[in-house]
Scaffold this active site. Structure first.
Site, short mmCIF file in Angstrom:
data_model
loop_
_atom_site.label_atom_id
_atom_site.label_comp_id
_atom_site.label_asym_id
_atom_site.label_seq_id
_atom_site.Cartn_x
_atom_site.Cartn_y
_atom_site.Cartn_z
N TYR A 104 36.08 77.62 42.02
CA TYR A 104 35.36 78.33 43.07
C TYR A 104 34.87 77.37 44.14
CZ TYR A 104 30.73 76.71 41.49
OH TYR A 104 29.63 75.94 41.18
N ARG A 152 38.80 70.39 48.78
CA ARG A 152 38.38 70.30 47.39
C ARG A 152 38.97 71.44 46.56
NH1 ARG A 152 32.08 70.04 46.09
NH2 ARG A 152 32.21 72.19 46.81
N LYS A 180 35.83 71.76 40.33
CA LYS A 180 34.79 72.78 40.53
C LYS A 180 35.20 74.07 39.84
CE LYS A 180 31.62 74.44 44.12
NZ LYS A 180 30.41 73.76 43.62
N GLU A 193 23.97 64.20 37.83
CA GLU A 193 23.72 65.06 39.00
C GLU A 193 22.77 66.17 38.60
OE1 GLU A 193 27.53 66.72 40.12
OE2 GLU A 193 28.05 67.09 38.04
N LEU A 253 30.55 66.17 40.39
CA LEU A 253 31.27 66.92 41.40
C LEU A 253 31.30 66.12 42.70
CD1 LEU A 253 32.65 69.66 42.07
CD2 LEU A 253 30.43 70.37 43.01
#
Length: 287
Positions: A33, A52, A151, A183, A207
């Protein structure tokens, strides 16, 4: 008026939109996504999000369902139909619905990817009150799978992290692996020591944030020092500032980590300036 969404080539009222129960996104979290922010009715950082997305699809060997110029037009049409001024667009692509459940990937010649997009209108997004006060975070163990650079829609543990933070009276959680921060649950993490912005370098562990890339570029253009390396929670608690970046929060100051006040306990000058620059430049470049 009902929100208009996009499902596999059709624009539909949200209550009429359906996806098969055999879709692998539903059964296997087999999908990727992107979330693109909308500011002043335009899409921010769109080329980065599409680059990405293409990488995520390639890493999972999911067929690209459309040329990205077509996806741009779908995004714009949804913004127009839903009259979104500030907010975001969620795009999800799964491996599709082969008609039954099986661990093996279906034949891409007979099972096409499922493509879903919807808007989220969030008036006042750019002027979020939280950006003026800062947020509080807690530390949690990072027990996610090893390919966080893709992702995917596998977001159960980040969701659990959000709930752990809520239960602790905080706003979010920073995940820690081998003693160092990876993160946030839905953002990249940073600290500021003196004149230096410190954030973990790119790898499979985090990410590769699109907002991260833009913010670091703006920081260097503004003659700010950037150091990409791991840091610990203890080091973060002793920092002058801390902040996170994401497509939905832009640059968000962090004023408390595991109960320890960061700096003065208020958003610091580096985070505030980076947020100003990011919003100004992103709006100018929006499509």
């Amino acid at each position: 008026m009902s929100r208009i969404v996009y499902v596999n080539g059709e624009y539909l009222p949200e209550e009429e939109a359906t996806v098969s129960i055999f879709d692998r996104g539903f059964l296997m979290a087999d999908g990727v996504y992107e979330v693109t922010a909308v500011l002043e009715g335009k899409l921010t950082d769109f080329p980065g999000h599409m680059a990405r997305l293409e990488r995520s699809l390639a890493e999972l060997d999911i067929q690209k369902p459309a040329e990205f110029d077509d996806l741009l037009e779908i995004h714009r049409e949804l913004v127009r139909r839903n009259d979104v001024v500030e907010g975001g667009i969620y795009l999800q692509i799964t491996r599709g619905a082969p008609g039954d459940r099986d661990f093996a990937f279906p034949d891409p010649e007979t099972t096409k990817p499922t493509v879903v997009l919807f808007t989220q209108s969030k008036p006042g997004l750019a002027n979020s009150p939280a950006a003026k006060t800062g947020i509080k975070v807690i530390a949690i163990d990072d027990i996610r799978w090893g390919r966080r650079d893709i992702k995917t829609v596998q977001l159960l543990y980040p969701s659990m992290g959000k709930m752990m933070a809520k239960a602790a009276g905080a706003d979010d959680a920073w995940m820690v692996q081998d003693g160092a921060v990876t993160e946030g649950t839905s953002n990249n993490a940073y600290i500021v020591k003196g004149c230096t912005i410190i954030t973990r370098g790119l790898s499979n562990d985090i990410l590769h944030g699109i907002t991260r890339a833009a913010v670091l570029r703006f920081a260097e253009e503004a003659q700010m020092q950037v150091e990409e390396r791991p840091f610990t929670i203890a080091e973060a608690q002793q920092a002058d500032e801390a902040f996170v970046t994401s497509a939905s929060t832009f640059v968000m100051p962090v004023v408390e980590i595991d109960g320890a006040t960061i700096g003065t306990g208020t958003p610091g000058p580096v985070a505030k300036r980076l947020r100003e620059i990011y919003l100004e430049e992103s709006i100018k470049a929006a499509v």
